[in-house]
Design an enzyme around this catalytic site. Structure first.
Site, PDB file in Angstrom:
ATOM      1  N   LYS A  27     -38.430 -43.440  20.212  1.00  0.00           N
ATOM      2  CA  LYS A  27     -36.975 -43.574  20.040  1.00  0.00           C
ATOM      3  C   LYS A  27     -36.543 -43.030  18.676  1.00  0.00           C
ATOM      4  CE  LYS A  27     -36.997 -48.088  20.677  1.00  0.00           C
ATOM      5  NZ  LYS A  27     -38.443 -48.285  20.938  1.00  0.00           N
ATOM      6  N   ARG A 101     -31.459 -55.158  23.751  1.00  0.00           N
ATOM      7  CA  ARG A 101     -32.750 -55.192  24.433  1.00  0.00           C
ATOM      8  C   ARG A 101     -33.010 -56.496  25.162  1.00  0.00           C
ATOM      9  NH1 ARG A 101     -37.497 -53.760  20.468  1.00  0.00           N
ATOM     10  NH2 ARG A 101     -35.975 -52.673  19.270  1.00  0.00           N
ATOM     11  N   ARG A 135     -49.133 -44.273  12.992  1.00  0.00           N
ATOM     12  CA  ARG A 135     -47.752 -44.162  12.506  1.00  0.00           C
ATOM     13  C   ARG A 135     -47.643 -44.610  11.053  1.00  0.00           C
ATOM     14  NH1 ARG A 135     -42.777 -46.843  15.535  1.00  0.00           N
ATOM     15  NH2 ARG A 135     -44.018 -48.731  15.422  1.00  0.00           N
ATOM     16  N   ARG A 168     -46.162 -50.273   9.290  1.00  0.00           N
ATOM     17  CA  ARG A 168     -45.368 -51.468   9.601  1.00  0.00           C
ATOM     18  C   ARG A 168     -46.285 -52.654   9.862  1.00  0.00           C
ATOM     19  NH1 ARG A 168     -40.882 -49.457  13.883  1.00  0.00           N
ATOM     20  NH2 ARG A 168     -41.448 -51.459  14.798  1.00  0.00           N
ATOM     21  N   ARG A 179     -45.410 -56.957  21.759  1.00  0.00           N
ATOM     22  CA  ARG A 179     -44.131 -56.230  21.837  1.00  0.00           C
ATOM     23  C   ARG A 179     -44.004 -55.499  23.179  1.00  0.00           C
ATOM     24  NH1 ARG A 179     -44.887 -52.727  16.744  1.00  0.00           N
ATOM     25  NH2 ARG A 179     -43.011 -51.662  17.437  1.00  0.00           N
TER      26      ARG A 179
END
Ligand code: AP5
Ligand code: MG
Length: 226
Positions: A27, A101, A135, A168, A179
């Site tokens: 996203k 969401r 990431r 993160r 998640r």
């Protein structure tokens, strides 16, 4: 094909979009391309929350435990936070990322603000788990990197500010699994809600470089038809 910038300079300011998809579906990556090509303001609910956590605000304190556990921040907090963010940018074209969401959030928002289009990224979970391990992010801007796929120009540093990148806290494998589970259970009714409104467009694949041209063509087609 008409250049995007020339084209978008002629469209009205009234363009409101949502990008949705599982954690790690791309996203943030795809939003930054849309924001550049279509001259939109991009607001990620996760980036907004992480900035509150970093600044130590009251909301940040409340949200931190949920984010770190990979669970959702309560609906009332999110609806207040994000409707205020939307008010701030009401005069511009914008793209929301990660809000709503839950079906409750979607219904609350719908009373105040409608979307023109909802872009849904459908990426297999096996690909997502692989991606997230590599990431790195620049927390204050939300810029996203991947060690192999889109590495920073200088190792460990943000391309624009030169500040250090971090991983993160919610990217640990067990938190990512939580998640993804929550995404599956909470988003199904949200996607059905937008499908019923006739504004949901799903893009399936594993490569953002392949998916993005399809999204761009779709958005250009949508804007051209207005
Ligand atoms: P949020 O920040 O929204 O996280 P998320 O939805 O879990 O999504 P991510 O940001 O992790 O992934 P992304 O889809 O943006 O993928 P990216 O582009 O980075 O939310 C975090 C938390 O905040 C939530 O868990 C919750 O606690 C809370 N929260 C937020 N909104 C909320 C709400 N509305 N209600 C309640 N709570 C809320 O890409 C991932 C990686 O893949 C990157 O490294 C990227 O470089 C790489 N990549 C992308 N494309 C490719 C490719 N083709 N090949 C290889 N790598 C690729
Ligand atoms: Mg993101």
């Amino acid at each position: 094909m008409i250049a995007t910038r020339r084209f978008t300079s002629n469209v009205s300011n009234q363009f409101r979009a949502l990008i949705t998809g599982a954690p790690g579906s791309g996203k943030g990556t795809i939003s930054s391309r849309i924001a550049t090509d279509f001259d939109l303001v991009h607001i990620s609910s996760g980036d907004v929350l992480r900035r509150h956590v970093k600044q130590g605000t009251e909301l940040g304190h409340k949200a931190k435990a949920y984010i770190d556990n990979g669970t959702l921040v309560p609906d009332d907090l999110m609806v207040n936070l994000m409707t205020n963010e939307i008010k701030r940018i009401s005069k511009t074209r914008w793209l929301l990322d990660g809000f709503p969401r839950t079906i409750e959030q979607a219904k609350q928002l719908h009373k105040k603000q409608k979307f023109d289009v909802v872009v849904n990224l459908d990426v297999p979970f096996s690909e997502i788990k692989r991606r997230i391990q590599q990431r790195y992010v620049h927390l204050s801007s939300g810029r996203v990197y991947h060690l192999e796929w889109n590495p920073p120009k200088n190792a460990g540093m943000d391309d624009v500010t030169g500040e250090p990148l971090t991983q993160r806290d919610d990217d640990k494998p067990e938190t990512v699994a939580s998640r993804l589970n929550i995404f599956q259970s909470q988003m199904a009714p949200v996607l059905a809600f937008y499908k019923d409104l006739g504004i949901l467009q799903t893009f399936t694949g594993t490569e953002s470089d392949v998916i993005y041209p399809e999204i761009k063509a779709y958005l250009l087609g949508y804007l051209q038809s207005k």
